[in-house]
Design an enzyme around this catalytic site. Sequence first.
Site, mmCIF file in Angstrom:
data_model
loop_
_atom_site.group_PDB
_atom_site.id
_atom_site.type_symbol
_atom_site.label_atom_id
_atom_site.label_comp_id
_atom_site.label_asym_id
_atom_site.label_seq_id
_atom_site.Cartn_x
_atom_site.Cartn_y
_atom_site.Cartn_z
ATOM 1 N N VAL A 46 0.836 -1.198 0.000
ATOM 2 C CA VAL A 46 0.000 0.000 0.000
ATOM 3 C C VAL A 46 0.877 1.255 0.000
ATOM 4 O O VAL A 46 0.568 2.249 -0.656
ATOM 5 C CB VAL A 46 -0.977 0.018 1.203
ATOM 6 C CG1 VAL A 46 -1.762 1.314 1.262
ATOM 7 C CG2 VAL A 46 -1.920 -1.180 1.134
ATOM 8 N N CYS A 47 1.996 1.191 0.713
ATOM 9 C CA CYS A 47 2.866 2.358 0.886
ATOM 10 C C CYS A 47 3.292 3.003 -0.439
ATOM 11 O O CYS A 47 3.181 4.226 -0.581
ATOM 12 C CB CYS A 47 4.085 1.997 1.719
ATOM 13 S SG CYS A 47 3.662 1.370 3.363
#
Length: 187
Positions: A46-47
């Site tokens: 997700v980062c």
Amino acid sequence: MSLINTQLKPFKATAFVDGNFVDISDADLKGKWSVFVFYPADFTFVCPTELEDLADHYEEFKKLGVEVYGVSTDTHFAHKAWHDTSPAIGKVKYPLVGDPTHVLSNNFEVLIAEEGIALRGTFLVNPEGEIKLYEIHDNGIGRDASELLRKVKAAQYVASHPGEVCPAKWKEGEKTLAPSLDLVGKI
């Protein structure tokens, strides 16, 4: 106790930015707006989507006089390696701050101590060094840079227009409110 309107705590850290390692501290932030975006770890899932979204909006933040800092508990060396290998992170022009000692993560109360990583936390710090807004949530939920931009604009508007407040979904140029006895029960 809430972090809202509290003073930024002292820190020193090293960031990877523009192909270089740069030392930064709380003193470097005085006199300008800053956004801290904490994320769990480099080389994750997700980062990079969040950091790329911020990179795509970075010029808009700069036009507002806001510096963005991406922060994880990784080192500045890991940030460089990720920047050099990930197409999404390769777009990042704002500082990626290393927090291996967890000073920043503790200061902003986002550290998951048993894992050694940070929660997804977003913080807006005003030129006086006060935290004016923050959002912390589960690491599985990604953020939206355009919504953060809207909140930054609202915070800057309120700061420069004492006595006015921004209603829900307020966007730049829209009507604000001036709280008064006359408004009680009218909204």
